[in-house]
Motif scaffolding. Structure first.
Motif, PDB file in Angstrom:
ATOM      1  N   ASP A   1      12.276   7.130  -4.262  1.00  0.00           N
ATOM      2  CA  ASP A   1      13.277   6.729  -3.276  1.00  0.00           C
ATOM      3  C   ASP A   1      12.630   5.946  -2.135  1.00  0.00           C
ATOM      4  O   ASP A   1      13.139   4.907  -1.704  1.00  0.00           O
ATOM      5  N   LEU A   2      11.492   6.439  -1.646  1.00  0.00           N
ATOM      6  CA  LEU A   2      10.801   5.761  -0.557  1.00  0.00           C
ATOM      7  C   LEU A   2      10.148   4.464  -1.047  1.00  0.00           C
ATOM      8  O   LEU A   2      10.122   3.468  -0.320  1.00  0.00           O
ATOM      9  N   ALA A   3       9.639   4.478  -2.268  1.00  0.00           N
ATOM     10  CA  ALA A   3       9.024   3.265  -2.839  1.00  0.00           C
ATOM     11  C   ALA A   3      10.077   2.157  -2.961  1.00  0.00           C
ATOM     12  O   ALA A   3       9.799   0.996  -2.644  1.00  0.00           O
ATOM     13  N   THR A   4      11.286   2.522  -3.378  1.00  0.00           N
ATOM     14  CA  THR A   4      12.366   1.547  -3.521  1.00  0.00           C
ATOM     15  C   THR A   4      12.710   0.928  -2.174  1.00  0.00           C
ATOM     16  O   THR A   4      12.938  -0.281  -2.068  1.00  0.00           O
ATOM     17  N   LYS A   5      12.752   1.744  -1.137  1.00  0.00           N
ATOM     18  CA  LYS A   5      13.045   1.254   0.215  1.00  0.00           C
ATOM     19  C   LYS A   5      11.975   0.253   0.659  1.00  0.00           C
ATOM     20  O   LYS A   5      12.289  -0.810   1.205  1.00  0.00           O
TER      21      LYS A   5
ATOM     22  N   ALA B   1       2.894   9.727  -5.439  1.00  0.00           N
ATOM     23  CA  ALA B   1       3.402  11.026  -5.001  1.00  0.00           C
ATOM     24  C   ALA B   1       4.760  11.348  -5.630  1.00  0.00           C
ATOM     25  O   ALA B   1       5.344  12.404  -5.347  1.00  0.00           O
ATOM     26  N   GLY B   2       5.275  10.436  -6.452  1.00  0.00           N
ATOM     27  CA  GLY B   2       6.553  10.691  -7.101  1.00  0.00           C
ATOM     28  C   GLY B   2       7.753  10.487  -6.192  1.00  0.00           C
ATOM     29  O   GLY B   2       8.835  11.005  -6.457  1.00  0.00           O
TER      30      GLY B   2
ATOM     31  N   ASP C   1       0.841  -1.207   0.000  1.00  0.00           N
ATOM     32  CA  ASP C   1       0.000   0.000   0.000  1.00  0.00           C
ATOM     33  C   ASP C   1       0.872   1.252   0.000  1.00  0.00           C
ATOM     34  O   ASP C   1       0.594   2.214  -0.718  1.00  0.00           O
ATOM     35  N   SER C   2       1.935   1.233   0.798  1.00  0.00           N
ATOM     36  CA  SER C   2       2.844   2.381   0.872  1.00  0.00           C
ATOM     37  C   SER C   2       3.523   2.623  -0.467  1.00  0.00           C
ATOM     38  O   SER C   2       3.665   3.770  -0.896  1.00  0.00           O
ATOM     39  N   VAL C   3       3.951   1.557  -1.130  1.00  0.00           N
ATOM     40  CA  VAL C   3       4.614   1.696  -2.431  1.00  0.00           C
ATOM     41  C   VAL C   3       3.686   2.389  -3.414  1.00  0.00           C
ATOM     42  O   VAL C   3       4.086   3.311  -4.133  1.00  0.00           O
ATOM     43  N   THR C   4       2.422   1.966  -3.438  1.00  0.00           N
ATOM     44  CA  THR C   4       1.439   2.574  -4.342  1.00  0.00           C
ATOM     45  C   THR C   4       1.320   4.066  -4.061  1.00  0.00           C
ATOM     46  O   THR C   4       1.331   4.886  -4.989  1.00  0.00           O
ATOM     47  N   GLN C   5       1.236   4.442  -2.792  1.00  0.00           N
ATOM     48  CA  GLN C   5       1.099   5.851  -2.420  1.00  0.00           C
ATOM     49  C   GLN C   5       2.368   6.636  -2.738  1.00  0.00           C
ATOM     50  O   GLN C   5       2.300   7.762  -3.230  1.00  0.00           O
TER      51      GLN C   5
END
Length: 150
Positions: free
Chosen positions: A76-80, A72-73, A64-68
């Motif tokens: 870096d956070l999605a990769t983590k 939001a562009g 869910d976090s990755v999607t958000q």
């Protein structure tokens, strides 16, 4: 008696410390922290099934976090988050194939004698322990609903 999965997580944590693998170590610490928190909250020692439920929940939260983050562009956070998902999934049982899930659903319908939507809860109660951590329960629920209304 510590569950085998918790012991494995602790061993992996020690290995990550020795290897100075900070991202993996951080994820393992998060997992063990969740497990410990659950043990404190319920005042019981968790078994492997309980740990698998926690791991499944953690993967779902991170997806869910990755999607958000991607929306939001914040790549870096999605990769983590994706890296954490990879580590967590190493401790989950092998996922079932589509055919295996369908076979288990058909078997559960036959075993319970489920005939309609009123039996959905009973059917999911039988399926959840079999599929927890091995299939997306949301997708399973949709398949069960389709079979019961057909």
């Amino acid at each position: 008696m510590v569950s085998a999965l918790i012991a494995q997580l602790k061993d992996q944590q020690k290995d990550a410390m020795r290897a100075k693998d900070k991202p993996r170590l951080g994820t393992l610490r998060l997992i063990l922290s969740e497990v410990k928190q659950q043990e404190v909250d319920t005042r019981t020692e968790l078994n492997d099934d309980d740990v698998i439920a926690i791991l499944t929940k953690m993967v779902k939260q991170r997806k869910d976090s990755v999607t958000q983050f991607e929306a939001a562009g914040r790549d870096d956070l999605a990769t983590k988050e994706l890296a954490e998902i990879t580590v967590i999934e190493q401790f989950l049982p092998q996922p079932l194939s589509e055919a295996e899930v369908n076979d288990l659903i058909d078997q559960a319908i036959a075993d319970t004698g489920a005939a309609g939507m009123q039996d959905m809860g009973k059917l999911m109660g039988v399926l959840k322990p079999l599929l927890q951590g091995r299939a997306d329960m949301g997708a399973v629920s949709g398949k069960v609903r389709t079979k019961l209304t057909a």
